[in-house]
Design an enzyme around this catalytic site. Structure first.
Site, mmCIF file in Angstrom:
data_model
loop_
_atom_site.group_PDB
_atom_site.id
_atom_site.type_symbol
_atom_site.label_atom_id
_atom_site.label_comp_id
_atom_site.label_asym_id
_atom_site.label_seq_id
_atom_site.Cartn_x
_atom_site.Cartn_y
_atom_site.Cartn_z
ATOM 1 N N SER A 88 0.469 -8.445 12.646
ATOM 2 C CA SER A 88 -0.496 -7.365 12.791
ATOM 3 C C SER A 88 -1.842 -7.915 13.238
ATOM 4 C CB SER A 88 -0.663 -6.689 11.423
ATOM 5 O OG SER A 88 -1.789 -5.852 11.405
ATOM 6 N N TYR A 143 -2.491 -7.073 1.830
ATOM 7 C CA TYR A 143 -1.566 -6.803 2.951
ATOM 8 C C TYR A 143 -1.814 -7.813 4.084
ATOM 9 C CZ TYR A 143 0.197 -4.717 7.261
ATOM 10 O OH TYR A 143 0.823 -4.525 8.470
ATOM 11 N N LYS A 152 0.615 -11.005 5.705
ATOM 12 C CA LYS A 152 0.986 -11.260 7.112
ATOM 13 C C LYS A 152 0.549 -12.666 7.536
ATOM 14 C CE LYS A 152 2.930 -7.332 8.075
ATOM 15 N NZ LYS A 152 4.378 -7.273 8.265
HETATM 16 P P1 NAD Z 1 7.573 1.715 7.950
HETATM 17 O O1 NAD Z 1 7.146 1.777 6.530
HETATM 18 O O2 NAD Z 1 7.768 3.000 8.681
HETATM 19 O O3 NAD Z 1 8.904 0.858 8.080
HETATM 20 C C1 NAD Z 1 9.192 -0.229 7.232
HETATM 21 C C2 NAD Z 1 10.601 -0.041 6.703
HETATM 22 O O4 NAD Z 1 10.911 -1.132 5.840
HETATM 23 C C3 NAD Z 1 10.759 1.244 5.888
HETATM 24 O O5 NAD Z 1 11.878 1.965 6.376
HETATM 25 C C4 NAD Z 1 10.993 0.756 4.449
HETATM 26 O O6 NAD Z 1 11.864 1.610 3.749
HETATM 27 C C5 NAD Z 1 11.569 -0.631 4.684
HETATM 28 N N1 NAD Z 1 11.335 -1.604 3.623
HETATM 29 C C6 NAD Z 1 10.169 -1.876 2.982
HETATM 30 N N2 NAD Z 1 10.327 -2.855 2.085
HETATM 31 C C7 NAD Z 1 11.639 -3.236 2.168
HETATM 32 C C8 NAD Z 1 12.427 -4.195 1.494
HETATM 33 N N3 NAD Z 1 11.896 -4.993 0.561
HETATM 34 N N4 NAD Z 1 13.745 -4.301 1.815
HETATM 35 C C9 NAD Z 1 14.285 -3.500 2.776
HETATM 36 N N5 NAD Z 1 13.591 -2.565 3.422
HETATM 37 C C10 NAD Z 1 12.281 -2.444 3.140
HETATM 38 O O7 NAD Z 1 6.513 0.804 8.731
HETATM 39 P P2 NAD Z 1 6.328 0.548 10.280
HETATM 40 O O8 NAD Z 1 5.079 1.217 10.695
HETATM 41 O O9 NAD Z 1 7.574 0.800 11.010
HETATM 42 O O10 NAD Z 1 6.003 -1.012 10.239
HETATM 43 C C11 NAD Z 1 6.994 -1.989 10.445
HETATM 44 C C12 NAD Z 1 6.398 -3.365 10.287
HETATM 45 O O11 NAD Z 1 5.324 -3.518 11.205
HETATM 46 C C13 NAD Z 1 5.817 -3.658 8.904
HETATM 47 O O12 NAD Z 1 6.122 -4.994 8.572
HETATM 48 C C14 NAD Z 1 4.328 -3.480 9.108
HETATM 49 O O13 NAD Z 1 3.588 -4.264 8.219
HETATM 50 C C15 NAD Z 1 4.157 -3.965 10.529
HETATM 51 N N6 NAD Z 1 2.979 -3.378 11.172
HETATM 52 C C16 NAD Z 1 2.866 -2.021 11.223
HETATM 53 C C17 NAD Z 1 1.731 -1.451 11.786
HETATM 54 C C18 NAD Z 1 1.566 0.043 11.808
HETATM 55 O O14 NAD Z 1 0.449 0.515 11.954
HETATM 56 N N7 NAD Z 1 2.606 0.846 11.695
HETATM 57 C C19 NAD Z 1 0.743 -2.284 12.344
HETATM 58 C C20 NAD Z 1 0.916 -3.660 12.310
HETATM 59 C C21 NAD Z 1 2.052 -4.203 11.708
HETATM 60 C C1 UD1 Z 2 -5.413 0.010 9.707
HETATM 61 C C2 UD1 Z 2 -5.503 -1.149 8.756
HETATM 62 C C3 UD1 Z 2 -4.955 -2.379 9.451
HETATM 63 C C4 UD1 Z 2 -3.558 -2.142 9.961
HETATM 64 C C5 UD1 Z 2 -3.580 -0.929 10.884
HETATM 65 C C6 UD1 Z 2 -2.199 -0.628 11.350
HETATM 66 C C7 UD1 Z 2 -7.413 -0.721 7.268
HETATM 67 C C8 UD1 Z 2 -8.805 -1.121 6.908
HETATM 68 N N1 UD1 Z 2 -6.876 -1.370 8.339
HETATM 69 O O1 UD1 Z 2 -6.203 -0.269 10.841
HETATM 70 O O2 UD1 Z 2 -4.936 -3.471 8.564
HETATM 71 O O3 UD1 Z 2 -3.090 -3.257 10.686
HETATM 72 O O4 UD1 Z 2 -4.095 0.195 10.163
HETATM 73 O O5 UD1 Z 2 -2.040 0.657 11.759
HETATM 74 O O6 UD1 Z 2 -6.806 0.129 6.641
HETATM 75 N N2 UD1 Z 2 -10.109 6.980 10.512
HETATM 76 C C9 UD1 Z 2 -10.828 8.110 10.218
HETATM 77 N N3 UD1 Z 2 -10.279 9.031 9.375
HETATM 78 C C10 UD1 Z 2 -9.036 8.876 8.816
HETATM 79 C C11 UD1 Z 2 -8.306 7.700 9.128
HETATM 80 C C12 UD1 Z 2 -8.883 6.770 9.963
HETATM 81 O O7 UD1 Z 2 -11.940 8.294 10.691
HETATM 82 O O8 UD1 Z 2 -8.595 9.737 8.047
HETATM 83 C C13 UD1 Z 2 -10.696 5.987 11.416
HETATM 84 C C14 UD1 Z 2 -10.879 4.618 10.789
HETATM 85 O O9 UD1 Z 2 -12.114 4.515 10.174
HETATM 86 C C15 UD1 Z 2 -10.743 3.723 12.026
HETATM 87 C C16 UD1 Z 2 -9.793 4.488 12.955
HETATM 88 O O10 UD1 Z 2 -9.808 5.837 12.501
HETATM 89 O O11 UD1 Z 2 -11.970 3.642 12.657
HETATM 90 C C17 UD1 Z 2 -8.375 3.975 12.907
HETATM 91 O O12 UD1 Z 2 -7.988 3.920 11.546
HETATM 92 P P1 UD1 Z 2 -6.494 3.549 11.113
HETATM 93 O O13 UD1 Z 2 -5.547 4.403 11.854
HETATM 94 O O14 UD1 Z 2 -6.448 3.562 9.627
HETATM 95 O O15 UD1 Z 2 -6.302 2.084 11.668
HETATM 96 P P2 UD1 Z 2 -7.183 0.748 11.432
HETATM 97 O O16 UD1 Z 2 -8.276 0.978 10.470
HETATM 98 O O17 UD1 Z 2 -7.561 0.226 12.772
#
Ligand code: NAD
Ligand code: UD1
Length: 341
Positions: free
Chosen positions: A126, A150, A154
């Site tokens: 991430s 979190y 990572k």
């Molecule tokens: P998500 O929660 O939709 O998907 C994660 C899945 O993993 C879920 O289906 C959950 O049930 C499963 N899971 C969690 N813990 C588990 C375990 N111990 N054993 C088996 N299954 C488990 O999340 P996502 O948005 O699809 O994210 C996927 C990955 O990408 C995560 O590792 C997250 O940290 C990373 N990531 C996500 C974002 C984002 O904004 N969505 C950003 C950066 C990184």
């Molecule tokens: C967040 C996480 C980041 C993670 C990323 C993945 C935090 C501080 N950071 O990033 O670690 O990797 O999600 O998706 O949580 N916002 C509003 N109102 C809301 C929600 C968000 O104004 O209800 C604003 C936030 O202040 C930010 C932007 O929207 O400026 C994006 O927010 P968000 O979607 O939560 O993502 P990040 O903060 O970039």
């Protein structure tokens, strides 16, 4: 013979979208997920889109016996590792849950892979590993730091993977640093389906638009940015899915460890996202500007040059596509998948 991939966390948001691209790229895939943040009816949705129902193993990546059995039953060529917990605020309250799922779970998975001699891994990292970066765009060699459990989970996993690769260069490991994944499959059959109140901007806006929430709080209007609200690198989840296939294909002719950003390379402000969502949906978004959210940085976007050079991947979808596809999903599924069997 088609190559078979294990997708941990494949029932979740990014994993389910990636399944579709894997199938269309000629892979077969098995999903291992404990369903802690997903719904098993995603399988029917994936079958409707791909004509193949994924095999789902319901279980935890911390279950060594289950992993051993899974690796002995299937001849996997690679693992795409999405499983983990991802809510920043919750991680501050429950750090042990985060370290247990994200770090111990990954260690358990790596041990099982090593035993089974499956040494190709695509890991969901991430942009959070850049900590409170002061300026953008961010290159992969920008110093790393953590601002939450979190983020630390990572960062620690990235360190573990670097140590592993150093100790045994026959491992192929891609750390993909996602920026802000949003959007949905254009079919509207799958999309982001957060449980409870959304933490992230796009799903919150979508729930306001569909009438599930009355108003959006815009966290801070006094940042040093063109319109005073924070700018982020929103990336369409289908572009992200393509990035995973590109990373797998990279290992057809390369080896070793790579760490790359998956982002578009441009920053979009909160007010711009609201405006684009209103245009895409035709719905006025009720919002008010409130105080800053602690831990937010003003600006954060990727330099995606390395992903283009190494993986031949670029994000192709615009913020308009992201809003249109999010709305298509949310308007067709106002309560997500929660009312499905
Ligand atoms: P998500 O929660 O939709 O998907 C994660 C899945 O993993 C879920 O289906 C959950 O049930 C499963 N899971 C969690 N813990 C588990 C375990 N111990 N054993 C088996 N299954 C488990 O999340 P996502 O948005 O699809 O994210 C996927 C990955 O990408 C995560 O590792 C997250 O940290 C990373 N990531 C996500 C974002 C984002 O904004 N969505 C950003 C950066 C990184
Ligand atoms: C967040 C996480 C980041 C993670 C990323 C993945 C935090 C501080 N950071 O990033 O670690 O990797 O999600 O998706 O949580 N916002 C509003 N109102 C809301 C929600 C968000 O104004 O209800 C604003 C936030 O202040 C930010 C932007 O929207 O400026 C994006 O927010 P968000 O979607 O939560 O993502 P990040 O903060 O970039």
């Amino acid at each position: 013979m088609k190559k078979k991939v294990l997708i941990t966390g494949g029932a979740g948001f990014i994993g389910s979208h990636t399944y579709i691209n894997l199938v269309s790229a000629g892979y077969t895939a098995v999903i291992l997920d404990n369903l802690s943040n997903s719904n098993p009816c995603i399988l029917d949705r994936l079958e409707s889109i791909t004509n193949t129902k994924p095999e789902l193993i319901i279980g935890n990546i911390n279950d060594a016996a289950l992993l051993e059995e899974t690796f002995s039953k299937h001849n996997f060529s690679a693992v795409i590792h999405f499983a983990g917990l991802k809510a920043v605020g919750e991680s501050v309250e429950k750090p042990l849950d985060y370290y247990n799922n994200n770090i111990s779970g990954t260690l358990c998975l790596l041990s099982a892979m090593q035993k089974a001699k499956v040494k190709t891994l695509i890991f969901s990292s991430s942009a959070t590993v850049y900590g409170n970066a002061e300026s953008s765009p961010l290159k992969e060699n920008h110093p790393r730091s953590a601002t939450s459990p979190y983020g630390r989970s990572k960062l620690i996993v990235e360190n573990i993977l670097e140590d592993l690769s150093f100790s045994d260069p026959t491992w192929n490991i891609a750390c993909l640093r996602y920026f802000n994944p949003v959007g949905a499959h254009p079919s509207g059959l799958i999309g982001e389906d957060p449980k409870g109140t959304p933490n992230n901007l796009m799903p919150y806006i979508a729930q306001v638009a569909v009438g599930r929430r009355s108003s959006l709080s815009v966290f801070g209007g006094d940042y040093n940015t063109p319109d005073g609200t924070c700018r982020r690198d929103y990336i369409h989840v289908v572009d992200l899915a393509e990035g995973h296939v590109a990373a797998l294909n990279y290992y057809n002719s390369n080896s070793g460890l790579i760490t790359v950003n998956l982002g578009t390379g441009s920053g979009v402000s909160v007010l711009q996202v609201i405006e684009k969502f209103e245009e895409a949906s035709g719905v006025k978004i009720n919002y008010s500007i409130t105080s800053r959210r602690s831990g937010d940085v003003a600006e954060c976007w990727a330099d995606p040059t390395l992903a283009k050079q190494r993986l031949g991947w670029v994000a192709r979808r615009s913020i308009e596509d992201m809003c249109k596809d999010t709305w298509n999903w949310q308007s067709k599924n106002p309560t997500g998948l929660s009312d499905q069997q």
